[in-house]
Motif scaffolding. Structure first.
Motif, PDB file in Angstrom:
ATOM      1  N   UNK A 789       0.806  -1.123   0.125  1.00  0.00           N
ATOM      2  CA  UNK A 789       0.013   0.163   0.079  1.00  0.00           C
ATOM      3  C   UNK A 789       1.036   1.161   0.123  1.00  0.00           C
ATOM      4  N   UNK A 790       2.111   1.208   0.494  1.00  0.00           N
ATOM      5  CA  UNK A 790       3.095   2.518   0.530  1.00  0.00           C
ATOM      6  C   UNK A 790       3.182   2.762  -1.088  1.00  0.00           C
ATOM      7  N   UNK A 791       3.102   1.829  -1.886  1.00  0.00           N
ATOM      8  CA  UNK A 791       3.240   2.164  -3.412  1.00  0.00           C
ATOM      9  C   UNK A 791       2.295   3.227  -3.966  1.00  0.00           C
ATOM     10  N   UNK A 792       1.063   2.684  -3.486  1.00  0.00           N
ATOM     11  CA  UNK A 792      -0.192   3.824  -3.765  1.00  0.00           C
ATOM     12  C   UNK A 792       0.398   5.399  -3.016  1.00  0.00           C
ATOM     13  N   UNK A 793       0.589   5.130  -1.642  1.00  0.00           N
ATOM     14  CA  UNK A 793       0.904   6.399  -0.909  1.00  0.00           C
ATOM     15  C   UNK A 793       1.986   7.224  -1.440  1.00  0.00           C
ATOM     16  N   UNK A 794       3.061   6.601  -1.794  1.00  0.00           N
ATOM     17  CA  UNK A 794       4.107   7.329  -2.350  1.00  0.00           C
ATOM     18  C   UNK A 794       3.938   8.155  -3.733  1.00  0.00           C
ATOM     19  N   UNK A 795       3.149   7.526  -4.551  1.00  0.00           N
ATOM     20  CA  UNK A 795       2.719   8.035  -5.819  1.00  0.00           C
ATOM     21  C   UNK A 795       2.463   9.516  -5.680  1.00  0.00           C
ATOM     22  N   UNK A 796       1.526   9.974  -4.792  1.00  0.00           N
ATOM     23  CA  UNK A 796       1.342  11.522  -4.972  1.00  0.00           C
ATOM     24  C   UNK A 796       2.610  12.236  -4.596  1.00  0.00           C
ATOM     25  N   UNK A 797       3.177  11.707  -3.375  1.00  0.00           N
ATOM     26  CA  UNK A 797       4.235  12.366  -2.822  1.00  0.00           C
ATOM     27  C   UNK A 797       5.246  12.597  -3.648  1.00  0.00           C
ATOM     28  N   UNK A 798       6.005  11.386  -4.410  1.00  0.00           N
ATOM     29  CA  UNK A 798       6.849  11.633  -5.415  1.00  0.00           C
ATOM     30  C   UNK A 798       6.506  12.478  -6.637  1.00  0.00           C
ATOM     31  N   UNK A 799       5.299  12.258  -6.850  1.00  0.00           N
ATOM     32  CA  UNK A 799       4.890  13.319  -8.237  1.00  0.00           C
ATOM     33  C   UNK A 799       5.024  14.645  -7.397  1.00  0.00           C
ATOM     34  N   UNK A 800       4.726  15.018  -6.410  1.00  0.00           N
ATOM     35  CA  UNK A 800       4.528  16.509  -5.894  1.00  0.00           C
ATOM     36  C   UNK A 800       6.248  17.012  -5.778  1.00  0.00           C
ATOM     37  N   UNK A 801       6.781  16.194  -5.115  1.00  0.00           N
ATOM     38  CA  UNK A 801       8.224  16.417  -5.209  1.00  0.00           C
ATOM     39  C   UNK A 801       9.088  16.732  -6.381  1.00  0.00           C
ATOM     40  N   UNK A 802       8.483  16.127  -7.502  1.00  0.00           N
ATOM     41  CA  UNK A 802       9.005  16.229  -8.963  1.00  0.00           C
ATOM     42  C   UNK A 802       8.417  17.546  -9.338  1.00  0.00           C
ATOM     43  N   UNK A 803       7.440  18.145  -9.175  1.00  0.00           N
ATOM     44  CA  UNK A 803       6.839  19.403  -9.607  1.00  0.00           C
ATOM     45  C   UNK A 803       5.425  19.335 -10.028  1.00  0.00           C
ATOM     46  N   UNK A 804       4.745  18.111  -9.661  1.00  0.00           N
ATOM     47  CA  UNK A 804       3.477  18.040 -10.142  1.00  0.00           C
ATOM     48  C   UNK A 804       2.491  18.573  -8.864  1.00  0.00           C
ATOM     49  N   UNK A 805       1.363  18.953  -9.521  1.00  0.00           N
ATOM     50  CA  UNK A 805       0.439  19.326  -8.330  1.00  0.00           C
ATOM     51  C   UNK A 805      -0.748  18.667  -8.411  1.00  0.00           C
ATOM     52  N   UNK A 806      -0.587  17.343  -9.058  1.00  0.00           N
ATOM     53  CA  UNK A 806      -1.843  16.354  -8.988  1.00  0.00           C
ATOM     54  C   UNK A 806      -1.347  15.102  -9.671  1.00  0.00           C
ATOM     55  N   UNK A 807      -2.188  13.934  -9.365  1.00  0.00           N
ATOM     56  CA  UNK A 807      -2.050  12.735 -10.025  1.00  0.00           C
ATOM     57  C   UNK A 807      -2.973  12.436 -10.793  1.00  0.00           C
ATOM     58  N   UNK A 808      -3.303  11.409 -11.721  1.00  0.00           N
ATOM     59  CA  UNK A 808      -4.391  10.967 -12.467  1.00  0.00           C
ATOM     60  C   UNK A 808      -4.079   9.628 -12.718  1.00  0.00           C
ATOM     61  N   UNK A 809      -4.948   8.671 -11.893  1.00  0.00           N
ATOM     62  CA  UNK A 809      -5.005   7.479 -12.146  1.00  0.00           C
ATOM     63  C   UNK A 809      -6.002   7.204 -13.416  1.00  0.00           C
TER      64      UNK A 809
END
Length: 928
Positions: A789-809
């Motif tokens: 489940x940490x893979x799911x939780x890490x997705x928004x975190x890593x995207x944000x730290x890379x410059x994104x302001x959202x994710x889209x499954x």
């Protein structure tokens, strides 16, 4: 004197045997192929007898000998290539200058260290530019000269095309090191092979028409301003932004950076090429905290330099290394929760993210949330605290089990129904408000059985910080067998009700159809709104796309219109408002944790078949309907969209955009961004995919120039429709998997780029987009059920730290079949009980929601410390490496509050180790 100077270029032409206006043939003295194909990115083709031009996959890089035209002005230029194979579909060619030095190499499709490939200028040594990921990031971009031209058949296998004269002039002046040539009709997928310079008599060449040039040097640059860029500085490098004005008559500008203390040259760049007037350039990879002399020299068309203009600047000091956040004391004072006997069952508690198989050997929780007498959780205000209650019971047992939360804390409890994905794993979160029947299930005959419940505690954003006391009451077969004390530490940090990081849950068509309901009916609309509520409860926004690749629009997704062209108008808003109004004013979310907060964004219905149907307004008629030949025919023979589409088609789109904008303003829907998004692809003209596709382009995941130009055309229609309307809340969105090929096609047109993993691979390119005002989101597939489940939780975190302001499954709605046949995209499931028309969240959706909350905490941390995203990432790096999200949250709480003090009531140290007490709710003390 002026007369004598003017004669010098003419004398030079005479010496070379040329007359003004002559056509000169320039031979190719270096060429190679560059392949972007994954397995060929680091191969060199310098000695190959052929060069392949194939869309964005294979590019040609050429250098031409210019000594015979030194001192001349190029008035026209043509590139000549000879086909070397049977595929002959070159129709439009792109030409761009290259400024990095290169040598062609000796390979024939081999990896040769130190030789050029698509990946690097010198394989294993030097990139094409200091911050470039690969060759795609240094072409068709400033500073450079580029253009596009149609190929002309010259007979005997030869084709030619015009070349921008300034591009050839840059070769003459020494400002460019080569010309890259691309096939801009890559839709054909043709292997267009041409001969390289190794093939005598068929080698590439340029023909140029030249005239005499003035020999005087250009005027110096003016209006020079240099400023440091601390936000782009790290411990090793600093950057300077240079603003200057290029004089008329100059072809380009060079910048040389020298250390003031030692005179050492540290950098030399071409900072402008082919453009006069005001220019801006960022010089990167400079030594930080260093006094530099920056000399800007204008260069004339023949290479004559101006007097340099010198400015002094100090690069930003090296950014101090950010200290990594210390681990929170609270977690070190706690221990793993023991198994507690509750009548016929044992229970224990673990942190969110722990999942037990329903059968197997004895299992224990790993997380620390037990202080010797109570379960201790902590959360921010407006966030959700989560814990997993694990029930262990004997095989061949049938009993009822219930957990109730008391203590004045808003709580939700779910039974975690397992789904088999290479092993049973708890996944579907079935809400419960009463007993759950537990049976042996699939457990081995002599092994204990395990079932799990998710407990969620939701303090409001307005809640006061402090410790909340409650109990988890355990009922077995209707009898309360134990009460477990619960302590919730509500920290001072606040997660806002309105997300600043978007969890955009994409799907196609109404989710009501997953329940077998028609969204046009009252029951179907109620079911659709229930899906929206579930997404909202989990900090997401459900975004159903209501049109198809065939151009069909789902009932109610688009309002009816009348008229045509500029007279087209929405005739009735009632049904559209009934469907979307409650989402836009927040009334659909009455009673939710984030009550009456409108959705953050919503798809608009615009696409190529609505409000005007492209089939009725597109002049191009294909010569064949066979696939893929129909796409090839269109690529080779259709004209630009603004010539092939009727004026009524454009006017109708603009008119309805204007109608939407006025209606949204009139209704006061000011908290939602409305996405003008084009999803369709020409693949769906393939009979194997239905054959009814209405798009002639890849409007989603664009690949070739025609795709980008079509997107730009639609973006201009949106802008034209919004002309004069202030604060319109419209966003032009593109979903892109190849951002490196966008070049400047959509500059000033796109507001939101939803990008794939190139977000992580191309940090410099992503930064350039954000500097142009483009917001970034990241899209992808959710991790499968079998992943942590940490893979799911890490997705928004890593995207944000890379410059994104959202994710889209990219897809989120599952079917009933997904209870037994798992799909990674099934984040929300329909109810198994057809009488209960309420969708069911999965643990993975809740993990994504938790990750979105983590981002809000990271934003709060950055704001508190004055950090940017890179510094924030460095501070929390150990937690991300260990996937310790619980530890990261606790550390952020301490950092934001400026204290690691742990209230004594929470600490394990305040209680005897291993001593388990029964806990009952506290009674109020009697008044004195």
């Amino acid at each position: 004197m002026r007369t004598i100077v003017a004669l010098v270029p003419l004398m030079l032409l005479g010496i070379l045997g040329l007359r003004s206006g002559d056509t000169v043939r320039l031979r190719c003295d270096a060429d190679t192929n560059l392949s972007s194909y994954d397995s060929e990115k680091d191969l060199n083709y310098g000695a190959s007898p052929r060069i392949r031009l194939k869309g964005i996959q294979m590019l040609g890089l050429f250098h031409f000998e210019t000594g015979s035209v030194a001192g001349s002005l190029v008035r026209s230029a043509r590139l000549h290539l000879r086909y070397a194979g049977n595929a002959r579909m070159l129709r439009t060619l792109g030409i761009s200058t290259v400024t990095a030095p290169w040598e062609e190499g000796t390979g024939r499709g081999e990896h040769h260290p130190g030789e050029p490939s698509f990946q690097q200028r010198r394989a294993g040594r030097d990139p094409w530019a200091p911050t470039a990921t690969d060759f795609a990031e240094v072409i068709f971009e400033p500073p450079g000269i580029w253009g596009f031209a149609d190929a002309r058949d010259e007979g005997d296998g030869w084709v030619s095309c015009e070349v921008p004269t300034d591009a050839v002039q840059a070769l003459i002046a020494g400002l460019a090191t080569g010309l890259v040539v691309t096939d801009e009709k890559g839709q054909t997928m043709a292997n267009n092979d041409v001969f390289s310079r190794e093939q005598a008599g068929s080698e590439p060449y340029l023909t140029v028409q030249v005239t005499a040039a003035r020999s005087s040097a250009p005027s110096p640059v003016s209006d020079v301003n240099v400023e440091p860029l601390p936000d782009t500085t790290d411990a090793r490098y600093g950057s300077l932004r240079v603003r200057f004005s290029v004089p008329e008559g100059a072809l380009g500008v060079r910048a040389a950076c020298t250390r003031l203390d030692s005179g050492e040259r540290v950098k030399e760049d071409v900072v402008a090429l082919g453009a006069a007037g005001a220019q801006t350039y960022v010089i990167e990879r400079l030594p930080p905290g260093t006094r530099l002399s920056l000399a800007l020299t204008a260069v004339g068309p023949t290479g004559r330099p101006s007097e340099p203009v010198v400015a002094h600047a100090v690069t930003p000091p090296p950014r101090a290394s950010v200290r990594r956040l210390p681990r929170a004391r609270l977690l070190s004072t706690l221990q793993i929760a023991p198994w507690l006997r509750c009548g016929a069952v044992d229970v224990t508690l673990g942190a969110f993210g722990e999942r037990f198989s329903p059968h197997g050997a004895s299992q224990s929780a790993r997380s620390r949330l037990w202080n010797g007498k109570a379960v201790v959780l902590q959360t921010a205000r407006g966030a959700t605290a989560r814990a997993v209650l694990v029930v262990r019971y004997a095989p061949r047992t049938h009993l009822s089990f219930e957990v109730r939360v008391r203590g004045g804390i808003l709580a939700r409890t779910s039974y975690l129904r397992p789904i088999d994905d290479a092993g049973l794993r708890p996944e579907a979160c079935l809400p419960v408000s009463g007993p759950v029947e537990l049976a042996n299930g699939t457990s081995a005959a002599d092994s204990p059985c395990f079932q799990q419940f998710l407990v969620e505690l939701c303090p409001a954003m307005q809640a006061q910080p402090g410790i909340r006391h409650g109990t988890l009451d355990i009922f077995v077969n209707g009898n309360r067998t134990r009460s477990i004390s619960l302590m919730l530490w509500v920290r001072s940090a606040v997660v806002p009700d309105r997300p600043r990081f978007d969890l955009s849950l994409n799907t196609y068509g109404s989710p009501a159809r997953a329940m077998g309901l028609d969204p046009a009916t009252r029951e179907g609309l109620a079911a659709e709104h229930a899906y929206h509520r579930l997404a909202h409860e989990n900090r997401g926004t459900l975004t159903p796309l209501g049109y198809s690749h065939s151009g069909n629009v789902e009932p109610g997704y688009a309002p009816p219109t009348t008229g045509s062209g500029s007279a087209r108008r929405v005739s009735d808003w009632a049904e559209w408002d009934r469907r979307f109004g409650p989402l836009l004013d927040g009334s659909a979310f009455e009673g939710c944790v984030r009550s009456r907060i409108p959705v953050t964004h919503l798809y608009l219905p615009f696409h190529e078949a609505w409000p005007e149907n492209i089939r009725e307004h597109y002049a191009y008629k294909p010569a064949t309907h066979e696939y893929p030949q129909v796409i090839i025919d269109h690529a080779l023979n259709a004209g630009p969209l603004d010539q092939v589409a009727s004026s009524a088609y454009a006017a109708g789109i603009e008119a309805v955009v204007r109608d939407f904008a006025h209606h949204i303003r009139a209704r006061g829907w000011r908290q939602t961004l409305f996405h003008f998004y084009l999803n369709n692809k020409y693949y769906y003209k393939d009979p194997a995919l239905g054959g009814r596709g209405t798009s002639w382009w890849l409007l989603d995941e664009p690949m070739h120039r025609d795709d980008w130009l079509a997107l730009a055309w639609f973006a201009r229609r949106m802008q034209a429709g919004l002309a004069g309307i202030e604060d319109h809340r419209f966003v032009f969105r593109e979903d892109v998997s190849r951002p490196q090929w966008q070049h400047d096609y959509l500059d000033g047109l796109v507001n939101l780029m939803v990008v794939n993993d190139e977000l992580f691979r191309r940090p410099a390119l992503m930064r350039r987009f954000t500097e142009r005002g483009v917001r970034l989101w990241h899209y992808g597939s959710p991790p499968p059920i079998r992943a942590e489940l940490s893979d799911c939780e890490l997705w928004p975190v890593r995207a944000y730290l890379a410059g994104a302001d959202g994710i889209v499954p990219w897809q989120t709605i599952g079917q009933k079949a997904n209870y037994t046949t798992p799909e990674p995209t099934a984040l929300i499931l329909p109810s198994l009980d057809e009488t209960v028309r309420q969708p069911v969240a999965t643990l993975r959706l809740k993990a994504l929601a938790r990750g979105a909350e983590d981002v809000e905490l990271l934003r709060l941390l950055a704001q508190h410390k004055g950090w940017d995203r890179r510094q924030t990432a460095a501070a929390v790096a150990p937690f991300l490496e260990d996937a310790d999200l619980e530890g990261m949250r606790a550390a952020i709480f301490d950092a934001v509050e400026g204290s690691s003090h742990v209230p004594s009531a929470l600490s394990h140290a305040a209680h005897k180790s291993g001593h388990v007490r029964l806990a009952m709710p506290r009674s109020p003390r009697p008044k004195p």
